[in-house]
Design a protein around this motif. Structure first.
Motif, PDB file in Angstrom:
ATOM      1  N   PRO A 140       7.847 -13.305  -6.203  1.00  0.00           N
ATOM      2  CA  PRO A 140       8.125 -12.012  -5.563  1.00  0.00           C
ATOM      3  C   PRO A 140       7.004 -10.985  -5.708  1.00  0.00           C
ATOM      4  CG  PRO A 140       9.229 -12.099  -7.675  1.00  0.00           C
ATOM      5  CD  PRO A 140       8.539 -13.433  -7.509  1.00  0.00           C
ATOM      6  N   ARG A 141       5.861 -11.372  -6.335  1.00  0.00           N
ATOM      7  CA  ARG A 141       4.778 -10.419  -6.558  1.00  0.00           C
ATOM      8  C   ARG A 141       4.286  -9.813  -5.259  1.00  0.00           C
ATOM      9  NH1 ARG A 141       1.071 -13.537  -7.218  1.00  0.00           N
ATOM     10  NH2 ARG A 141      -0.508 -12.219  -8.215  1.00  0.00           N
ATOM     11  N   CYS A 142       4.284 -10.618  -4.193  1.00  0.00           N
ATOM     12  CA  CYS A 142       3.746 -10.147  -2.917  1.00  0.00           C
ATOM     13  C   CYS A 142       4.510  -8.942  -2.382  1.00  0.00           C
ATOM     14  CB  CYS A 142       3.760 -11.276  -1.893  1.00  0.00           C
ATOM     15  SG  CYS A 142       5.396 -11.960  -1.557  1.00  0.00           S
ATOM     16  N   PHE A 143       5.820  -8.871  -2.644  1.00  0.00           N
ATOM     17  CA  PHE A 143       6.612  -7.751  -2.133  1.00  0.00           C
ATOM     18  C   PHE A 143       6.153  -6.437  -2.769  1.00  0.00           C
ATOM     19  CE2 PHE A 143       9.679 -11.388  -2.068  1.00  0.00           C
ATOM     20  CZ  PHE A 143       9.741 -11.527  -0.696  1.00  0.00           C
ATOM     21  N   GLU A 144       6.000  -6.455  -4.086  1.00  0.00           N
ATOM     22  CA  GLU A 144       5.577  -5.242  -4.786  1.00  0.00           C
ATOM     23  C   GLU A 144       4.161  -4.852  -4.399  1.00  0.00           C
ATOM     24  OE1 GLU A 144       4.878  -3.486  -9.318  1.00  0.00           O
ATOM     25  OE2 GLU A 144       5.676  -5.518  -9.042  1.00  0.00           O
ATOM     26  N   ILE A 145       3.274  -5.835  -4.322  1.00  0.00           N
ATOM     27  CA  ILE A 145       1.871  -5.547  -3.981  1.00  0.00           C
ATOM     28  C   ILE A 145       1.778  -4.883  -2.616  1.00  0.00           C
ATOM     29  CG2 ILE A 145      -0.304  -6.662  -3.347  1.00  0.00           C
ATOM     30  CD1 ILE A 145       0.262  -8.687  -5.639  1.00  0.00           C
ATOM     31  N   GLU A 146       2.438  -5.464  -1.626  1.00  0.00           N
ATOM     32  CA  GLU A 146       2.369  -4.891  -0.279  1.00  0.00           C
ATOM     33  C   GLU A 146       2.966  -3.490  -0.235  1.00  0.00           C
ATOM     34  OE1 GLU A 146       3.694  -6.039   4.249  1.00  0.00           O
ATOM     35  OE2 GLU A 146       5.157  -6.057   2.635  1.00  0.00           O
ATOM     36  N   GLN A 150       0.729  -0.129   0.592  1.00  0.00           N
ATOM     37  CA  GLN A 150       0.982   0.629   1.816  1.00  0.00           C
ATOM     38  C   GLN A 150       1.293   2.083   1.504  1.00  0.00           C
ATOM     39  OE1 GLN A 150       0.844  -0.503   5.522  1.00  0.00           O
ATOM     40  NE2 GLN A 150       0.253   1.550   4.939  1.00  0.00           N
ATOM     41  N   GLU A 151       1.971   2.331   0.388  1.00  0.00           N
ATOM     42  CA  GLU A 151       2.260   3.710  -0.014  1.00  0.00           C
ATOM     43  C   GLU A 151       0.990   4.452  -0.415  1.00  0.00           C
ATOM     44  OE1 GLU A 151       5.062   3.076  -3.131  1.00  0.00           O
ATOM     45  OE2 GLU A 151       6.789   2.885  -1.778  1.00  0.00           O
ATOM     46  N   MET A 152       0.002   3.741  -0.939  1.00  0.00           N
ATOM     47  CA  MET A 152      -1.236   4.357  -1.407  1.00  0.00           C
ATOM     48  C   MET A 152      -2.237   4.612  -0.285  1.00  0.00           C
ATOM     49  SD  MET A 152      -2.068   2.032  -4.749  1.00  0.00           S
ATOM     50  CE  MET A 152      -1.036   1.995  -6.201  1.00  0.00           C
ATOM     51  N   LEU A 153      -2.220   3.751   0.742  1.00  0.00           N
ATOM     52  CA  LEU A 153      -3.293   3.734   1.730  1.00  0.00           C
ATOM     53  C   LEU A 153      -2.813   4.237   3.083  1.00  0.00           C
ATOM     54  CD1 LEU A 153      -4.780   0.219   0.843  1.00  0.00           C
ATOM     55  CD2 LEU A 153      -5.490   2.465  -0.028  1.00  0.00           C
ATOM     56  N   ASP A 154      -3.741   4.729   3.890  1.00  0.00           N
ATOM     57  CA  ASP A 154      -3.396   5.227   5.229  1.00  0.00           C
ATOM     58  C   ASP A 154      -3.902   4.295   6.318  1.00  0.00           C
ATOM     59  OD1 ASP A 154      -6.098   5.694   5.054  1.00  0.00           O
ATOM     60  OD2 ASP A 154      -6.006   7.734   5.877  1.00  0.00           O
ATOM     61  N   ILE A 155      -4.053   3.018   5.971  1.00  0.00           N
ATOM     62  CA  ILE A 155      -4.390   1.982   6.941  1.00  0.00           C
ATOM     63  C   ILE A 155      -3.326   0.882   6.826  1.00  0.00           C
ATOM     64  CG2 ILE A 155      -6.874   2.442   6.964  1.00  0.00           C
ATOM     65  CD1 ILE A 155      -7.221   0.096   5.008  1.00  0.00           C
ATOM     66  N   PRO A 156      -3.167   0.034   7.841  1.00  0.00           N
ATOM     67  CA  PRO A 156      -2.154  -1.014   7.758  1.00  0.00           C
ATOM     68  C   PRO A 156      -2.395  -1.978   6.599  1.00  0.00           C
ATOM     69  CG  PRO A 156      -2.901  -0.743  10.019  1.00  0.00           C
ATOM     70  CD  PRO A 156      -3.817   0.076   9.169  1.00  0.00           C
ATOM     71  N   VAL A 157      -1.352  -2.236   5.843  1.00  0.00           N
ATOM     72  CA  VAL A 157      -1.349  -3.275   4.813  1.00  0.00           C
ATOM     73  C   VAL A 157      -0.265  -4.260   5.218  1.00  0.00           C
ATOM     74  CG1 VAL A 157      -1.042  -3.825   2.381  1.00  0.00           C
ATOM     75  CG2 VAL A 157      -2.119  -1.651   3.039  1.00  0.00           C
ATOM     76  N   PHE A 158      -0.674  -5.480   5.475  1.00  0.00           N
ATOM     77  CA  PHE A 158       0.207  -6.453   6.136  1.00  0.00           C
ATOM     78  C   PHE A 158       0.110  -7.779   5.415  1.00  0.00           C
ATOM     79  CE2 PHE A 158       0.879  -9.653   9.527  1.00  0.00           C
ATOM     80  CZ  PHE A 158       2.043  -9.193  10.120  1.00  0.00           C
ATOM     81  N   HIS A 159       1.242  -8.313   4.978  1.00  0.00           N
ATOM     82  CA  HIS A 159       1.262  -9.638   4.346  1.00  0.00           C
ATOM     83  C   HIS A 159       1.706 -10.641   5.400  1.00  0.00           C
ATOM     84  CE1 HIS A 159       2.890 -12.537   1.058  1.00  0.00           C
ATOM     85  NE2 HIS A 159       1.648 -12.826   1.384  1.00  0.00           N
TER      86      HIS A 159
END
Length: 407
Positions: A140-146, A150-159
């Motif tokens: 489940p690490r990928c869920f937290e990372i994404e 996304q909350e930190m950055l103003d560009i798309p973060v997409f898994h």
């Protein structure tokens, strides 16, 4: 005759190692050219970007550049092979981005599987890019990372292993339901595999109108039900109150089976226990959850899809992520949200219902191809994808308020 292994190793090694490279996009034939490309001329865009960071989109390649980033913890079907061993896959992703949507890629392999370290690395290099494509990171690490990036950055973060897979499954399922005479809100769905792809796919289907109480997710220990105490927070969202506790139980009367697990987990008895006009997406690669020849011989009312290119209805992520990012980059979206994913689903589903162009038939050596049981999703080499899907995604970005540029 050479083997697949021999051909694949030769392909990656010769005549130049690897599959991607950079290119120069400006003239470099005179002294004047070089003085503009580097010192002293390069100081001028530096000053402009220092005054206004948004100017980076005008004076650098940031706006068309995506980072394909992995820690190597869940590479294809190979498991936790580590960051460096995953590099051929990340380069391959770059090939697909460029070939299908003209998106530039730097592949970045991060040699840590610590969540905090990984997030810190990506956050600190994100300014280079117009978008971040997380790849092959274990659940489940990928869920937290994404979520946190996304909350930190103003560009798309997409898994892509989550949402790219979900988009293609949803698009194919919308058309499969149409052909089988069923409605998404009414059908009983079984999803085997409660990892990144499974949970993201069920999230998207729920957003499209599926009844979550009719969704049964199954992991290695059985159905996710409210009586289990071993579920993480992501799985708990799909725990339902039911007396169906095994995969065999879940298949009884089910309209849809979505396999994101492993080979041969679905038996003939399970298939035969499904409702009339069933839909089976057996997406484990290279060996599906049930062999197509076996399944189709057993039930003539079946509609089937796999993850393989040698059977009809391949559920292939290349139909999704290049065009999702193309649309997001074109309007400088801050994220790729659910509205944009849904727009991609509808665009893909609608395209498969239209007449197939001759160049697609030629690319696949086919005499004919039409919407039906053996054609529920567009072919990757369909040239119409490049226009239809990004335009739909970009419009959804504008309409949902996450775009910084007009359509």
């Amino acid at each position: 005759m050479s083997t697949l292994k021999e051909d694949a190793l030769k392909y990656h090694a010769e005549p130049r190692p690897g599959k991607i490279a950079t290119e120069i996009t400006k003239p470099t034939v005179t002294q004047r050219d070089l003085s503009l490309a580097y010192t002293p001329g390069v100081a001028e865009p530096v000053r402009e970007i220092h005054k206004d960071p948004e100017a980076a989109y005008r004076y650098t390649g940031k706006g068309n550049l995506v980072a394909v980033i992995s820690d190597g913890s869940a590479v294809l079907g190979l498991g936790n092979v580590g960051a460096l061993a995953g590099k051929p896959v990340m380069e391959g992703k770059g090939v697909l981005f460029k070939r299908f949507a003209d998106v530039d890629v730097f592949d970045i392999e991060v040699a840590t599987q610590d969540v905090e370290e990984f997030i810190t690395v990506v956050k600190n290099i994100a300014g280079t890019f117009g978008g971040i494509n997380l790849e092959d990171i274990s659940a489940p690490r990928c869920f937290e990372i994404e979520k946190r990036l996304q909350e930190m950055l103003d560009i798309p973060v997409f898994h892509d292993d989550q949402h790219g897979t979900a988009v293609i499954i949803a698009a194919g399922l919308m058309n499969a339901l149409e052909i089988q005479g069923k409605q998404l809100a009414d059908v009983n769905i079984v999803c085997v595999g409660a990892g990144a792809a499974g949970i993201a796919s069920m999230n998207l289907l729920a957003a499209l109108g599926a009844n979550q109480q009719k969704l049964l997710m199954v992991d290695s220990k059985g159905v996710l039900h409210t009586g289990r105490s071993d579920l993480n927070s992501f799985k708990r969202d799909y725990a339902v109150e039911t007396d169906k506790h095994t995969l065999a139980d879940a298949c009884q009367g089910a309209d849809v089976f979505i396999g994101l697990s492993g080979p041969n987990v679905m038996s003939v008895d399970m298939l035969n226990s499904m409702a009339a006009n069933p839909i089976v997406f057996a997406l484990s690669n290279p060996d599906p959850e049930i062999a197509p020849a076996t399944a189709l011989a057993e039930r003539d009312d079946l509609l089937m899809a796999t993850g393989r290119s040698d059977y009809p209805n391949q559920i292939n992520n290349v139909l999704g992520f290049p065009f999702l990012f193309r649309g997001a980059l074109d309007v400088r979206a801050r994220c790729i949200n659910t509205d944009m994913l849904k727009a991609a689903v509808y665009a893909l589903a609608e395209l498969a219902r239209e007449p197939v162009p001759p160049e697609v038939l030629a690319a696949y050596s086919l005499d004919s191809l039409a919407f039906g049981k053996d054609y529920i999703i567009p072919k990757p080499f369909d040239p119409r994808l490049r226009e239809r899907v990004p335009t739909a995604v970009a419009k959804a970005a504008v309409d949902s308020g996450v775009a910084r540029l007009p359509l």
